[in-house]
Scaffold this motif. Sequence first.
Motif, short mmCIF file in Angstrom:
data_model
loop_
_atom_site.label_atom_id
_atom_site.label_comp_id
_atom_site.label_asym_id
_atom_site.label_seq_id
_atom_site.Cartn_x
_atom_site.Cartn_y
_atom_site.Cartn_z
N ARG A 298 0.83 -1.20 0.00
CA ARG A 298 0.00 0.00 0.00
C ARG A 298 0.87 1.26 0.00
O ARG A 298 0.60 2.21 -0.71
N ARG A 299 1.90 1.25 0.84
CA ARG A 299 2.84 2.37 0.89
C ARG A 299 4.15 1.90 0.29
O ARG A 299 4.67 0.86 0.68
N ARG A 300 4.71 2.70 -0.59
CA ARG A 300 5.90 2.25 -1.31
C ARG A 300 7.10 3.18 -1.10
O ARG A 300 8.16 2.75 -0.67
N VAL A 301 6.92 4.47 -1.41
CA VAL A 301 8.05 5.38 -1.46
C VAL A 301 8.60 5.68 -0.07
O VAL A 301 9.81 5.52 0.19
N TRP A 302 7.75 6.12 0.85
CA TRP A 302 8.23 6.54 2.16
C TRP A 302 8.91 5.40 2.93
O TRP A 302 10.00 5.61 3.50
N PRO A 303 8.36 4.20 2.99
CA PRO A 303 9.08 3.10 3.67
C PRO A 303 10.45 2.82 3.04
O PRO A 303 11.41 2.52 3.75
N LEU A 304 10.54 2.90 1.70
CA LEU A 304 11.82 2.68 1.04
C LEU A 304 12.84 3.73 1.44
O LEU A 304 14.01 3.41 1.72
N ALA B 200 16.55 -2.42 14.21
CA ALA B 200 16.12 -1.06 13.86
C ALA B 200 15.55 -1.02 12.44
O ALA B 200 14.55 -0.34 12.17
N LEU B 201 16.16 -1.77 11.54
CA LEU B 201 15.72 -1.78 10.15
C LEU B 201 14.32 -2.34 10.01
O LEU B 201 13.45 -1.74 9.36
N VAL B 202 14.05 -3.48 10.63
CA VAL B 202 12.72 -4.09 10.50
C VAL B 202 11.68 -3.27 11.25
O VAL B 202 10.51 -3.21 10.84
N SER B 203 12.08 -2.62 12.34
CA SER B 203 11.14 -1.77 13.08
C SER B 203 10.71 -0.57 12.25
O SER B 203 9.52 -0.26 12.16
N VAL B 204 11.67 0.10 11.62
CA VAL B 204 11.35 1.24 10.77
C VAL B 204 10.54 0.81 9.57
O VAL B 204 9.58 1.49 9.16
N ALA B 205 10.88 -0.35 8.99
CA ALA B 205 10.13 -0.85 7.83
C ALA B 205 8.67 -1.10 8.18
O ALA B 205 7.76 -0.72 7.43
N TRP B 206 8.44 -1.72 9.34
CA TRP B 206 7.05 -2.03 9.72
C TRP B 206 6.29 -0.76 10.11
O TRP B 206 5.12 -0.59 9.75
N LEU B 207 6.92 0.13 10.86
CA LEU B 207 6.24 1.35 11.32
C LEU B 207 5.85 2.25 10.16
O LEU B 207 4.84 2.96 10.23
N THR B 208 6.62 2.24 9.09
CA THR B 208 6.31 3.09 7.94
C THR B 208 5.41 2.41 6.92
O THR B 208 4.61 3.08 6.25
N ALA B 209 5.51 1.10 6.80
CA ALA B 209 4.73 0.37 5.78
C ALA B 209 3.37 -0.07 6.31
O ALA B 209 2.37 -0.05 5.57
N LYS B 210 3.33 -0.55 7.55
CA LYS B 210 2.08 -0.96 8.21
C LYS B 210 1.47 -2.25 7.69
O LYS B 210 0.47 -2.72 8.23
N THR B 211 2.01 -2.84 6.64
CA THR B 211 1.50 -4.09 6.12
C THR B 211 2.66 -5.06 5.89
O THR B 211 3.83 -4.64 5.86
N TYR B 212 2.32 -6.33 5.70
CA TYR B 212 3.37 -7.33 5.51
C TYR B 212 4.14 -7.09 4.23
O TYR B 212 5.37 -6.99 4.23
N TRP B 213 3.43 -6.97 3.11
CA TRP B 213 4.12 -6.82 1.83
C TRP B 213 4.77 -5.46 1.70
O TRP B 213 5.78 -5.31 1.00
N GLY B 214 4.23 -4.47 2.38
CA GLY B 214 4.90 -3.18 2.41
C GLY B 214 6.23 -3.26 3.14
O GLY B 214 7.22 -2.64 2.73
N THR B 215 6.26 -4.04 4.22
CA THR B 215 7.51 -4.25 4.95
C THR B 215 8.51 -5.02 4.11
O THR B 215 9.71 -4.71 4.11
N VAL B 216 8.03 -6.03 3.40
CA VAL B 216 8.92 -6.79 2.50
C VAL B 216 9.53 -5.86 1.47
O VAL B 216 10.75 -5.90 1.21
N LEU B 217 8.73 -5.01 0.86
CA LEU B 217 9.22 -4.09 -0.15
C LEU B 217 10.25 -3.13 0.43
O LEU B 217 11.29 -2.85 -0.19
N ALA B 218 10.00 -2.63 1.63
CA ALA B 218 10.92 -1.71 2.27
C ALA B 218 12.26 -2.39 2.57
O ALA B 218 13.33 -1.81 2.32
N LEU B 219 12.22 -3.60 3.07
CA LEU B 219 13.45 -4.33 3.37
C LEU B 219 14.23 -4.65 2.10
O LEU B 219 15.45 -4.46 2.04
N VAL B 220 13.53 -5.13 1.09
CA VAL B 220 14.20 -5.47 -0.17
C VAL B 220 14.81 -4.23 -0.82
O VAL B 220 15.97 -4.24 -1.27
N GLY B 221 14.04 -3.15 -0.85
CA GLY B 221 14.55 -1.92 -1.45
C GLY B 221 15.76 -1.37 -0.72
O GLY B 221 16.72 -0.91 -1.36
#
Length: 212
Positions: free
Chosen positions: A73-79, A110-131
Amino acid sequence: MNFPYGEWILLGITLVTFVEKQRSRWFFLKLLAIWLGGKVFELILSSSSVWHYHYARLAVILFLGGYAWKRARRRVWPLVATSFVISIETLFLVNDPGVLPFSSWLFALALVSVAWLTAKTYWGTVLALVGSVLWDQGLERFVYEGILRHVDLPDPFIWNFGTLFLTVWAGLLLGLKWKADSREVRAIPASDSLISARDEGTFDLSKEQDLR
């Protein structure tokens, strides 16, 4: 964490889903095939260069990134946020390596925490981590050339930690969904149940794809 935990986790999930004939087995079989293709490519282009590319892992990461991009759902900001965190880690390790105890674990959390807090969804977190991982690879390769003596791309610790983290998270989400569905089924009176014998043991595809 140089032991290939991520590969064993991927192989284990593929075997389990295939044996249980779940619909997600095709997704994991595709992941395994992509990993094997990257491994062959890695063996062909093996060298003693400073930059040690793990093409099998990079292939899986790229596939997951594309898969997550369509579902996030969220792409740019989590990345941006996660890339900032991993850039700080790289700068810290380049300038003062070994100063902070357990730095890899602290930055990974810290990385996974920031990814989850900004993405809020599972696949958003995956995208943030991969990016963020891909951004870090480019940062190390083109910015710190001549400074680093040996670099694994991607980093084995991040690969293993990320695979374990995402697998445990997905397992917990699926477990909670199964539990909630089982409670709904038990709440339905037996006379009103429309579940036939042939439907027993089937698995809803949405349980494996949403993960939100």
